[in-house]
Design a protein around this motif. Structure first.
Motif, PDB file in Angstrom:
ATOM      1  N   ARG A 141      10.612  -8.233  -0.884  1.00 60.55           N
ATOM      2  CA  ARG A 141       9.655  -9.103  -0.241  1.00 60.55           C
ATOM      3  C   ARG A 141      10.033 -10.642  -0.202  1.00 60.55           C
ATOM      4  O   ARG A 141       9.913 -11.314   0.976  1.00 60.55           O
ATOM      5  N   PRO A 142      10.640 -11.542  -1.261  1.00 58.19           N
ATOM      6  CA  PRO A 142      11.463 -12.453  -0.956  1.00 58.19           C
ATOM      7  C   PRO A 142      12.587 -12.559   0.061  1.00 58.19           C
ATOM      8  O   PRO A 142      12.569 -13.494   0.936  1.00 58.19           O
ATOM      9  N   PHE A 143      13.267 -11.794   0.182  1.00 64.05           N
ATOM     10  CA  PHE A 143      14.329 -11.607   1.218  1.00 64.05           C
ATOM     11  C   PHE A 143      13.708 -11.138   2.538  1.00 64.05           C
ATOM     12  O   PHE A 143      14.069 -12.035   3.526  1.00 64.05           O
ATOM     13  N   PHE A 144      12.951 -10.363   2.924  1.00 70.10           N
ATOM     14  CA  PHE A 144      12.380 -10.355   4.394  1.00 70.10           C
ATOM     15  C   PHE A 144      11.197 -10.913   4.470  1.00 70.10           C
ATOM     16  O   PHE A 144      11.079 -11.953   5.634  1.00 70.10           O
ATOM     17  N   GLY A 145       9.980 -11.126   3.652  1.00 69.26           N
ATOM     18  CA  GLY A 145       8.749 -11.860   3.903  1.00 69.26           C
ATOM     19  C   GLY A 145       9.028 -13.072   3.963  1.00 69.26           C
ATOM     20  O   GLY A 145       8.801 -13.842   5.046  1.00 69.26           O
ATOM     21  N   THR A 146       9.609 -13.649   2.875  1.00 67.50           N
ATOM     22  CA  THR A 146       9.759 -15.067   2.728  1.00 67.50           C
ATOM     23  C   THR A 146      10.937 -15.671   3.530  1.00 67.50           C
ATOM     24  O   THR A 146      10.693 -16.884   4.292  1.00 67.50           O
ATOM     25  N   GLY A 147      12.039 -15.241   3.473  1.00 62.35           N
ATOM     26  CA  GLY A 147      13.242 -15.376   3.775  1.00 62.35           C
ATOM     27  C   GLY A 147      13.417 -15.098   5.463  1.00 62.35           C
ATOM     28  O   GLY A 147      13.231 -16.144   6.143  1.00 62.35           O
ATOM     29  N   VAL A 148      13.543 -13.819   5.835  1.00 66.14           N
ATOM     30  CA  VAL A 148      13.733 -13.943   7.257  1.00 66.14           C
ATOM     31  C   VAL A 148      12.520 -14.102   8.008  1.00 66.14           C
ATOM     32  O   VAL A 148      12.600 -15.010   9.036  1.00 66.14           O
ATOM     33  N   LEU A 149      11.276 -13.449   7.539  1.00 64.73           N
ATOM     34  CA  LEU A 149      10.037 -13.831   8.738  1.00 64.73           C
ATOM     35  C   LEU A 149       9.915 -15.334   8.333  1.00 64.73           C
ATOM     36  O   LEU A 149       9.427 -15.868   9.144  1.00 64.73           O
ATOM     37  N   GLY A 150       9.851 -15.841   7.295  1.00 70.12           N
ATOM     38  CA  GLY A 150       9.841 -17.410   6.905  1.00 70.12           C
ATOM     39  C   GLY A 150      10.707 -18.067   8.128  1.00 70.12           C
ATOM     40  O   GLY A 150      10.434 -19.171   8.505  1.00 70.12           O
ATOM     41  N   GLY A 151      11.989 -17.642   8.064  1.00 77.07           N
ATOM     42  CA  GLY A 151      13.057 -18.377   8.880  1.00 77.07           C
ATOM     43  C   GLY A 151      12.850 -18.274  10.530  1.00 77.07           C
ATOM     44  O   GLY A 151      13.151 -19.034  11.267  1.00 77.07           O
ATOM     45  N   PHE A 152      12.155 -17.114  10.743  1.00 77.93           N
ATOM     46  CA  PHE A 152      12.124 -16.584  11.942  1.00 77.93           C
ATOM     47  C   PHE A 152      10.826 -17.589  12.585  1.00 77.93           C
ATOM     48  O   PHE A 152      10.843 -18.124  13.681  1.00 77.93           O
ATOM     49  N   THR A 153       9.536 -17.278  11.996  1.00 78.93           N
ATOM     50  CA  THR A 153       8.510 -18.075  12.122  1.00 78.93           C
ATOM     51  C   THR A 153       8.671 -19.635  12.005  1.00 78.93           C
ATOM     52  O   THR A 153       9.391 -19.886  11.193  1.00 78.93           O
ATOM     53  N   THR A 154       7.938 -20.541  12.555  1.00 78.08           N
ATOM     54  CA  THR A 154       8.164 -21.926  12.394  1.00 78.08           C
ATOM     55  C   THR A 154       6.946 -22.702  12.687  1.00 78.08           C
ATOM     56  O   THR A 154       6.640 -22.712  13.912  1.00 78.08           O
ATOM     57  N   PHE A 155       6.700 -23.376  11.660  1.00 78.20           N
ATOM     58  CA  PHE A 155       5.436 -24.446  11.796  1.00 78.20           C
ATOM     59  C   PHE A 155       6.259 -25.736  12.317  1.00 78.20           C
ATOM     60  O   PHE A 155       5.571 -26.477  12.997  1.00 78.20           O
ATOM     61  N   SER A 156       7.604 -25.870  11.649  1.00 72.65           N
ATOM     62  CA  SER A 156       8.006 -27.267  12.175  1.00 72.65           C
ATOM     63  C   SER A 156       8.298 -27.463  13.670  1.00 72.65           C
ATOM     64  O   SER A 156       8.151 -28.383  14.310  1.00 72.65           O
ATOM     65  N   THR A 157       8.919 -26.458  14.242  1.00 72.58           N
ATOM     66  CA  THR A 157       9.261 -26.471  15.706  1.00 72.58           C
ATOM     67  C   THR A 157       7.845 -26.421  16.247  1.00 72.58           C
ATOM     68  O   THR A 157       7.752 -27.175  17.509  1.00 72.58           O
ATOM     69  N   TYR A 158       6.921 -25.740  15.978  1.00 69.82           N
ATOM     70  CA  TYR A 158       5.480 -25.783  16.755  1.00 69.82           C
ATOM     71  C   TYR A 158       5.031 -27.195  16.530  1.00 69.82           C
ATOM     72  O   TYR A 158       4.644 -27.497  17.879  1.00 69.82           O
ATOM     73  N   ALA A 159       4.881 -27.859  15.628  1.00 67.49           N
ATOM     74  CA  ALA A 159       4.439 -29.278  15.504  1.00 67.49           C
ATOM     75  C   ALA A 159       5.552 -30.136  16.440  1.00 67.49           C
ATOM     76  O   ALA A 159       4.809 -31.033  17.197  1.00 67.49           O
ATOM     77  N   ASP A 162       0.876  -1.288  -0.080  1.00 65.75           N
ATOM     78  CA  ASP A 162      -0.226  -0.084  -0.087  1.00 65.75           C
ATOM     79  C   ASP A 162       0.771   1.222  -0.093  1.00 65.75           C
ATOM     80  O   ASP A 162       0.323   2.304  -0.267  1.00 65.75           O
ATOM     81  N   VAL A 163       2.216   1.266   0.608  1.00 65.91           N
ATOM     82  CA  VAL A 163       2.897   2.430   0.725  1.00 65.91           C
ATOM     83  C   VAL A 163       4.098   2.564  -0.162  1.00 65.91           C
ATOM     84  O   VAL A 163       4.421   3.462  -0.857  1.00 65.91           O
ATOM     85  N   TRP A 164       4.689   1.310  -0.196  1.00 65.79           N
ATOM     86  CA  TRP A 164       6.178   1.356  -0.700  1.00 65.79           C
ATOM     87  C   TRP A 164       6.271   0.538  -2.011  1.00 65.79           C
ATOM     88  O   TRP A 164       5.980  -0.470  -1.930  1.00 65.79           O
ATOM     89  N   ALA A 165       6.818   1.122  -3.041  1.00 61.60           N
ATOM     90  CA  ALA A 165       7.112   0.253  -4.184  1.00 61.60           C
ATOM     91  C   ALA A 165       8.436  -0.355  -4.003  1.00 61.60           C
ATOM     92  O   ALA A 165       9.539   0.091  -4.336  1.00 61.60           O
ATOM     93  N   ALA A 166       8.633  -1.249  -3.636  1.00 62.39           N
ATOM     94  CA  ALA A 166       9.775  -2.065  -2.912  1.00 62.39           C
ATOM     95  C   ALA A 166      10.430  -2.647  -4.273  1.00 62.39           C
ATOM     96  O   ALA A 166       9.740  -3.099  -5.188  1.00 62.39           O
ATOM     97  N   HIS A 167      11.696  -2.765  -4.145  1.00 62.41           N
ATOM     98  CA  HIS A 167      12.692  -3.573  -5.051  1.00 62.41           C
ATOM     99  C   HIS A 167      11.947  -4.994  -4.961  1.00 62.41           C
ATOM    100  O   HIS A 167      11.543  -5.436  -4.002  1.00 62.41           O
ATOM    101  N   ARG A 168      12.329  -5.635  -6.106  1.00 64.49           N
ATOM    102  CA  ARG A 168      11.590  -6.989  -6.262  1.00 64.49           C
ATOM    103  C   ARG A 168      12.311  -8.036  -5.487  1.00 64.49           C
ATOM    104  O   ARG A 168      11.878  -9.013  -5.123  1.00 64.49           O
ATOM    105  N   LEU A 169      13.495  -7.633  -4.856  1.00 69.48           N
ATOM    106  CA  LEU A 169      14.055  -8.728  -3.934  1.00 69.48           C
ATOM    107  C   LEU A 169      13.753  -8.486  -2.271  1.00 69.48           C
ATOM    108  O   LEU A 169      13.924  -9.315  -1.523  1.00 69.48           O
TER     109      LEU A 169
END
Length: 151
Positions: free
Chosen positions: A87-105, A78-85
């Motif tokens: 979202r994959p870096f922070f959203g998928t990478g950092v936050l995907g690595g930080f949150t954890t379904f496997s450890t939860y299970a 909604d705000v920032w036209a981010a570089h194409r990398l």
């Protein structure tokens, strides 16, 4: 003499391969994932779960990570036209690595193995409810703050 059709090497087109286009994305997801997973692991070392105890570190990691995802997604859509990398870096990478379904299970399984099935079920439900609530509240609050700050 020409080779049969099945043995012919296809002619290369003038465009780069799919791997060439996706290599930077794979690289930033891997880098971000390593950073996020390292942060999660550090948190688990700082806040260990005793055998049969409630896994607070994993619970709060997932809740906080979901809240950050809510804020992040609003900002980059909604705000920032981010570089194409970004979202994959922070959203998928950092936050995907930080949150954890496997450890939860695994945490749920450990609670059941230690004779705490009710706590395992409560943890399962509480994490799901808290994580979904966190992402909803964070995205809603971010949109409201951004709308309020507009002239």
């Amino acid at each position: 003499m020409t080779a049969p059709e099945s043995l012919r090497v296809p002619a290369r087109s003038g465009r780069p391969s799919l791997w060439h286009d996706q290599a930077p994305v794979v690289a930033v997801v891997a880098l971000g994932g390593a950073l996020g997973a390292a942060a999660r692991y550090a948190l688990s070392l700082h806040w260990p779960t005793p055998p049969g105890g409630f896994p607070w570190a994993t619970f709060w990691t997932n809740v906080v990570g979901c809240a950050v995802i809510g804020v992040f997604m609003v900002v980059i859509t909604d705000v920032w036209a981010a570089h194409r990398l970004v979202r994959p870096f922070f959203g998928t990478g950092v936050l995907g690595g930080f949150t954890t379904f496997s450890t939860y299970a695994v945490d749920i399984q450990k609670l059941v193995d230690h004779g705490r099935p009710a706590m395992g079920l409560a943890y399962l439900a509480a994490t799901l409810l808290a994580a979904l609530t966190a992402v909803w509240l964070a995205s809603t609050a971010t949109r409201r703050v951004l709308k309020w700050r507009q002239p």
